[in-house]
Design a protein around this motif. Structure first.
Motif, short mmCIF file in Angstrom:
data_model
loop_
_atom_site.label_atom_id
_atom_site.label_comp_id
_atom_site.label_asym_id
_atom_site.label_seq_id
_atom_site.Cartn_x
_atom_site.Cartn_y
_atom_site.Cartn_z
N VAL A 63 21.62 45.17 79.31
CA VAL A 63 22.39 44.12 78.65
C VAL A 63 23.79 44.19 79.22
CG1 VAL A 63 23.23 43.18 76.48
CG2 VAL A 63 21.00 44.33 76.55
N LEU A 64 24.19 43.13 79.92
CA LEU A 64 25.50 43.09 80.57
C LEU A 64 26.58 42.65 79.58
CD1 LEU A 64 24.38 41.37 83.89
CD2 LEU A 64 24.78 43.80 83.48
N PRO A 65 27.85 42.92 79.89
CA PRO A 65 28.93 42.51 78.98
C PRO A 65 28.95 41.01 78.66
CG PRO A 65 29.76 44.09 80.55
CD PRO A 65 28.35 43.75 80.99
N ASN A 66 28.38 40.17 79.54
CA ASN A 66 28.33 38.73 79.26
C ASN A 66 27.09 38.35 78.45
OD1 ASN A 66 26.23 38.83 81.10
ND2 ASN A 66 27.22 37.53 82.63
N ASN A 67 26.37 39.35 77.94
CA ASN A 67 25.19 39.21 77.11
C ASN A 67 23.97 38.69 77.88
OD1 ASN A 67 24.17 39.92 74.61
ND2 ASN A 67 24.16 37.80 73.91
N LYS A 68 24.00 38.75 79.20
CA LYS A 68 22.85 38.42 80.03
C LYS A 68 22.08 39.71 80.32
CE LYS A 68 24.13 34.11 80.81
NZ LYS A 68 23.58 33.04 80.09
N ILE A 69 20.84 39.56 80.74
CA ILE A 69 20.00 40.71 81.08
C ILE A 69 19.90 40.84 82.60
CG2 ILE A 69 17.64 41.64 81.00
CD1 ILE A 69 18.94 41.84 78.30
N LEU A 70 20.07 42.05 83.10
CA LEU A 70 19.84 42.38 84.50
C LEU A 70 18.69 43.39 84.52
CD1 LEU A 70 20.63 42.42 87.54
CD2 LEU A 70 22.19 44.30 86.97
N THR A 71 17.60 43.05 85.21
CA THR A 71 16.46 43.96 85.31
C THR A 71 16.60 44.80 86.56
OG1 THR A 71 15.04 42.41 84.14
CG2 THR A 71 13.94 44.11 85.43
N VAL A 72 16.44 46.12 86.41
CA VAL A 72 16.58 47.07 87.51
C VAL A 72 15.31 47.90 87.59
CG1 VAL A 72 17.91 49.02 88.41
CG2 VAL A 72 19.06 47.23 87.10
N ASP A 73 14.70 47.92 88.77
CA ASP A 73 13.58 48.83 89.03
C ASP A 73 14.15 50.06 89.69
OD1 ASP A 73 11.23 47.56 88.10
OD2 ASP A 73 11.24 46.21 89.81
N ILE A 74 13.90 51.21 89.11
CA ILE A 74 14.39 52.47 89.65
C ILE A 74 13.19 53.19 90.25
CG2 ILE A 74 15.61 54.62 89.16
CD1 ILE A 74 16.77 53.17 86.67
N ASP A 75 13.18 53.30 91.57
CA ASP A 75 12.06 53.86 92.31
C ASP A 75 12.38 55.31 92.66
OD1 ASP A 75 10.01 54.47 94.06
OD2 ASP A 75 10.49 52.90 95.50
N PHE A 76 11.58 56.23 92.16
CA PHE A 76 11.80 57.65 92.40
C PHE A 76 10.96 58.19 93.55
CE2 PHE A 76 12.99 56.99 87.96
CZ PHE A 76 14.24 57.56 87.94
#
Length: 148
Positions: free
Chosen positions: A46-59
């Motif tokens: 949840v970004l400060p502008n109330n939008k969603i950023l989806t992040v895939d974290i690949d290990f």
């Protein structure tokens, strides 16, 4: 949710959904004999502008997150990490972690880091690498720099 999904509430504010669909392991990672290994996490930020950023974290072994041992996501976690670093490596490194968490990497960045990733050292005589992630404006072709 498909019929192969299973939900588990591990605390009042922590819910897990397991997708039980069988999938082949296409990563270079190997499970331990008695423990699973995390290959990938997907996070909706949840970004400060109330939008969603989806992040895939690949290990996966070829990613920048290989050998990640901790993901720190809030002030309490940062203070716990810094206290551990202060005890084991000294105040200079602990303060660098605190300072990085408390500030934007560049003044033009839209926000401070969202999380820190700690990578275990390859050699026991070295320090772990700590990366500040997801505060920059440009997420394309930018690798987080190790802060310690």
């Amino acid at each position: 949710m498909s019929h192969l999904d299973e939900k588990l509430q591990i605390a009042e504010d922590i819910n897990l959904t397991f997708d039980l669909t069988a999938k082949p392991n296409t990563s270079d990672l190997k499970a331990h004999e008695d423990r699973a290994v995390i290959a990938n996490l997907r996070a909706d930020l949840v970004l400060p502008n109330n939008k969603i950023l989806t992040v895939d974290i690949d290990f996966n072994a070829t990613s920048g997150y290989h050998n990640t041992t901790m993901m720190i996501m809030d002030d309490f976690g940062v203070e716990m990490l810094a206290a551990g670093f202060e005890t084991k490596y000294g105040k200079e490194y602990a303060d660098k972690i605190r300072q990085t968490w408390a500030n934007k990497e560049l003044p033009s960045d839209p926000r401070k880091p969202t999380y820190l990733l700690v990578q275990k050292p390859i050699n026991e005589n070295k320090m772990p690498s700590v990366f500040a992630v997801c505060g920059r404006k440009d997420h394309i072709n930018t690798s987080p720099l190790a802060i310690v």
